[in-house]
Write a protein that holds these residues in place. Structure first.
Motif, PDB file in Angstrom:
ATOM      1  N   ALA A   8      -6.345   5.119  15.297  1.00 56.77           N
ATOM      2  CA  ALA A   8      -4.912   4.896  15.135  1.00 56.77           C
ATOM      3  C   ALA A   8      -4.620   3.502  14.593  1.00 56.77           C
ATOM      4  N   LEU A   9      -5.312   2.503  15.110  1.00 56.46           N
ATOM      5  CA  LEU A   9      -5.098   1.129  14.639  1.00 56.46           C
ATOM      6  C   LEU A   9      -5.536   0.949  13.192  1.00 56.46           C
ATOM      7  N   VAL A  10      -6.669   1.525  12.838  1.00 58.58           N
ATOM      8  CA  VAL A  10      -7.159   1.414  11.463  1.00 58.58           C
ATOM      9  C   VAL A  10      -6.170   2.057  10.497  1.00 58.58           C
ATOM     10  N   PHE A  11      -5.646   3.224  10.849  1.00 59.83           N
ATOM     11  CA  PHE A  11      -4.680   3.883   9.972  1.00 59.83           C
ATOM     12  C   PHE A  11      -3.423   3.037   9.823  1.00 59.83           C
ATOM     13  N   ARG A  12      -2.974   2.447  10.907  1.00 63.33           N
ATOM     14  CA  ARG A  12      -1.780   1.595  10.823  1.00 63.33           C
ATOM     15  C   ARG A  12      -2.002   0.433   9.861  1.00 63.33           C
ATOM     16  N   ILE A  13      -3.141  -0.230   9.996  1.00 66.54           N
ATOM     17  CA  ILE A  13      -3.423  -1.394   9.148  1.00 66.54           C
ATOM     18  C   ILE A  13      -3.574  -0.977   7.690  1.00 66.54           C
ATOM     19  N   VAL A  14      -4.334   0.096   7.446  1.00 64.28           N
ATOM     20  CA  VAL A  14      -4.582   0.545   6.075  1.00 64.28           C
ATOM     21  C   VAL A  14      -3.291   1.046   5.419  1.00 64.28           C
ATOM     22  N   ARG A  20      -1.212  -1.768   4.287  1.00 65.86           N
ATOM     23  CA  ARG A  20      -1.843  -2.674   3.317  1.00 65.86           C
ATOM     24  C   ARG A  20      -1.942  -2.047   1.922  1.00 65.86           C
ATOM     25  N   TYR A  21      -2.185  -0.742   1.855  1.00 61.11           N
ATOM     26  CA  TYR A  21      -2.397  -0.082   0.576  1.00 61.11           C
ATOM     27  C   TYR A  21      -1.217   0.827   0.248  1.00 61.11           C
ATOM     28  N   ALA A  22      -0.610   0.611  -0.903  1.00 58.29           N
ATOM     29  CA  ALA A  22       0.621   1.300  -1.278  1.00 58.29           C
ATOM     30  C   ALA A  22       0.421   2.805  -1.394  1.00 58.29           C
ATOM     31  N   ILE A  23      -0.729   3.234  -1.889  1.00 59.34           N
ATOM     32  CA  ILE A  23      -0.950   4.661  -2.095  1.00 59.34           C
ATOM     33  C   ILE A  23      -0.992   5.405  -0.750  1.00 59.34           C
ATOM     34  N   VAL A  24      -1.575   4.759   0.265  1.00 60.60           N
ATOM     35  CA  VAL A  24      -1.600   5.376   1.595  1.00 60.60           C
ATOM     36  C   VAL A  24      -0.193   5.369   2.194  1.00 60.60           C
ATOM     37  N   ALA A  25       0.521   4.265   2.005  1.00 59.34           N
ATOM     38  CA  ALA A  25       1.892   4.180   2.519  1.00 59.34           C
ATOM     39  C   ALA A  25       2.789   5.241   1.881  1.00 59.34           C
ATOM     40  N   THR A  83      -6.222 -13.040   4.575  1.00 64.26           N
ATOM     41  CA  THR A  83      -4.995 -13.419   5.288  1.00 64.26           C
ATOM     42  C   THR A  83      -3.896 -12.375   5.160  1.00 64.26           C
ATOM     43  N   ASP A  84      -4.082 -11.357   4.314  1.00 65.46           N
ATOM     44  CA  ASP A  84      -3.053 -10.325   4.172  1.00 65.46           C
ATOM     45  C   ASP A  84      -3.016  -9.373   5.370  1.00 65.46           C
ATOM     46  N   LEU A  85      -4.095  -9.364   6.162  1.00 67.70           N
ATOM     47  CA  LEU A  85      -4.149  -8.468   7.298  1.00 67.70           C
ATOM     48  C   LEU A  85      -3.277  -8.988   8.438  1.00 67.70           C
ATOM     49  N   ASP A  86      -2.580  -8.075   9.099  1.00 65.12           N
ATOM     50  CA  ASP A  86      -1.699  -8.429  10.212  1.00 65.12           C
ATOM     51  C   ASP A  86      -2.533  -8.986  11.364  1.00 65.12           C
ATOM     52  N   HIS A  87      -2.212 -10.219  11.785  1.00 70.97           N
ATOM     53  CA  HIS A  87      -3.036 -10.881  12.798  1.00 70.97           C
ATOM     54  C   HIS A  87      -2.928 -10.197  14.157  1.00 70.97           C
ATOM     55  N   ARG A  88      -1.737  -9.715  14.521  1.00 73.82           N
ATOM     56  CA  ARG A  88      -1.587  -9.059  15.815  1.00 73.82           C
ATOM     57  C   ARG A  88      -2.382  -7.759  15.843  1.00 73.82           C
TER      58      ARG A  88
END
Length: 520
Positions: free
Chosen positions: A453-459, A462-467, A403-408
């Motif tokens: 592009a979508l995968v990178f946005r979601i990851v 979601r993950y602090a180190i990538v952010a 459920t942590d993943l952005d539904h849109r």
């Protein structure tokens, strides 16, 4: 009088550097709307540089240009004809030749008498700029549309710019789209349909009937260039099915049926309009004494021929006969085509860039220039990572109820991934029916870049180190994309290479056979 510490000659460079630094600072701190426009303009400039320069090089027909030069010549002469593909792309090639106005002093009529030419017999001095011009222009439009799509998907200007470079610096797109091929026209209309679809999925458009009709129209235009893009209608189906599933009542059912009818109606109207336009623009009967004329007349009814010969008026029946004859020609054109060919490839292997194609090579006695359909390996590698990442994210969401993943974002990712798989598996089936080439994968490749592009946005969210390192990662991706493009650009733009320079391009994977082949 006191002497000045800084001479006037030194003030100008200092002032210029200050102005540049001030501009970068303003750009860096610009509001999001301004940044979107500036980066969009940069995408446009890069696209023009990559796709529109030096269109007459090589000044020889290569690959399917051997067929399309003949079709375009018949359009120039307004001669009725049929071809392996629908007529819309040839109309654009004809328009390009009229815009440029080249080759007027040359006898190009022999092109109209055959379905395919030997490029070695082409009249000397033939200028390819006109017939290739609109392919380059449509390619630039495709780059801008891709930027707008990614911007719509991830809603962040700099990320959209970086991932749009996947399209702008894709060597396979550039070498194929700058030629007189049909794919740039198909790609433009396909991307247009994807952009319109994004205004329908998981949201209510301001003018729903008009929006869904625009989607159908763009799918129709894409289909009338090459028929394999018919599969993109599935995107509209996803929007309609999602809306119906969310409400599950009679009102939603009626609404979906009305909108589906708008898609189908606009699609059918577009197909009919293009076929009718093709017929009206080419009223001259084919010459039965030529190879091309014999083949075309075999599928032309008596009523259609009577109209061309001035024995009957233009009517709905004539338009129907002309269109149905075109369909029959396309249906049977591949009946006797071999299903195995040295440049053919298996669609199951396309994501791995299977079977790059050597379109042409020219040896000047010392060096060799190549026109090689090989992709940017950085882009294709990211494409594979994006597809794997999408599969993992979707599996986590559906299997472990993450459920942590952005539904849109996940909803869009699931549909884009499903669309990619439908496209890919359909072409795997088509590969059992006819010979296929790696450029048939181009729509799927563009879809995979959207998925990246979508995968990178979601990851990254979601993950602090990538952010934390997001900006550095994006900069590194940009440099890698540009580096891959530059490394293979001599093969893209027909530049002359020594044998050692050619062999260097066979790392990290074999991209081509360096010519001339050494004798054993």
């Amino acid at each position: 009088m006191p002497t000045q510490n800084t001479p006037n000659a030194e003030k100008a460079p200092s002032g210029a550097m200050h102005a540049i630094a001030a501009f970068i600072d303003r750009l860096w701190n610009a509001d999001d709307k301004t940044l979107r426009w500036v980066l969009g303009a940069l995408i446009l400039a890069l696209a023009c540089f990559n796709f529109l320069r030096d269109l007459n090089n090589p000044n020889h027909a290569f690959w399917d240009e051997s067929y399309y030069l003949t079709s375009t010549e018949r359009y120039i002469e307004h001669t009725a004809q049929y071809a392996s593909h629908p007529p819309l792309g040839f109309m654009f090639m004809d328009l390009g030749t009229k815009i440029v106005g080249g080759n007027k002093g040359l006898n190009t009529h022999p092109l109209a008498e055959v379905k395919k030419i030997d490029s070695r017999t082409l009249v000397n001095g033939y200028d390819f700029t006109g017939i290739r011009l609109l392919a380059g222009v449509f390619s630039v439009v495709s780059c801008v549309l891709f930027y707008l799509i990614v911007l719509r998907l991830i809603d962040e200007a700099f990320e959209a710019f970086v991932f749009s470079l996947l399209f702008v610096f894709e060597n396979a797109f550039i070498v194929h789209f700058r030629a007189a091929h049909l794919d740039p026209y198909q790609m433009t209309f396909t991307l247009g349909s994807v952009l319109v679809w994004l205004y329908t999925f998981a949201r209510e458009p301001k003018r729903p009937i008009l929006t869904y009709a625009a989607f159908g129209l763009l799918c129709g235009l894409s289909f009338m260039v090459k028929v394999n893009s018919l599969v993109m209608l599935a995107l509209g189906g996803f929007s309609l099915l999602r809306d119906l599933w969310m409400e599950r009542n009679r009102t939603a059912l009626v609404r979906s049926l009305v909108r589906g009818t708008a898609i189908a109606g606009a699609f059918a109207a577009t197909v009919a309009a293009v076929f009718c336009l093709h017929t009206v623009l080419n009223p001259r009967a084919p010459d039965p004494n030529t190879e091309a004329g014999k083949r075309d007349l075999h599928y032309m009814t008596t009523r259609y021929q009577d109209w061309m010969n001035g024995k009957a008026p233009l009517s709905v029946g004539v338009l129907w006969d002309a269109s149905s004859g075109y369909y029959q020609y396309m249906k049977h054109d591949f009946d006797f085509e071999v299903k195995a060919e040295k440049n053919g490839s298996q669609p199951i292997e396309w994501p791995l860039m299977s079977k790059p194609i050597n379109y042409r090579w020219d040896f000047d006695g010392k060096k060799t220039a190549y026109t090689q359909m090989v992709g940017n390996p950085v882009n294709w590698g990211l494409s594979i990572l994006g597809l794997i990442g999408a599969a993992v994210l979707i599996l986590r969401r559906r299997s472990w109820k993450d459920t942590d993943l952005d539904h849109r974002d996940m909803g869009r990712l699931e549909v884009m991934f499903a669309m990619f798989m439908i496209f890919w598996w359909l072409h795997i089936y088509l590969g059992t029916q006819r010979v296929m080439y790696i450029y048939h994968y181009f729509i799927g490749l563009a879809l995979s870049y959207m998925i990246v592009a979508l995968v990178f946005r979601i990851v990254s969210r979601r993950y602090a180190i990538v952010a934390k390192h997001r900006f550095s990662i994006l900069c590194a991706i940009s440099l890698a994309i540009a580096g891959g493009f530059l490394f293979y650009s001599p093969l893209t733009y027909h530049y002359y290479l020594s044998r050692d320079e050619c062999e260097l391009r066979n790392a990290p994977f074999p991209a081509l056979i360096c010519q001339p082949v050494k004798k054993k």
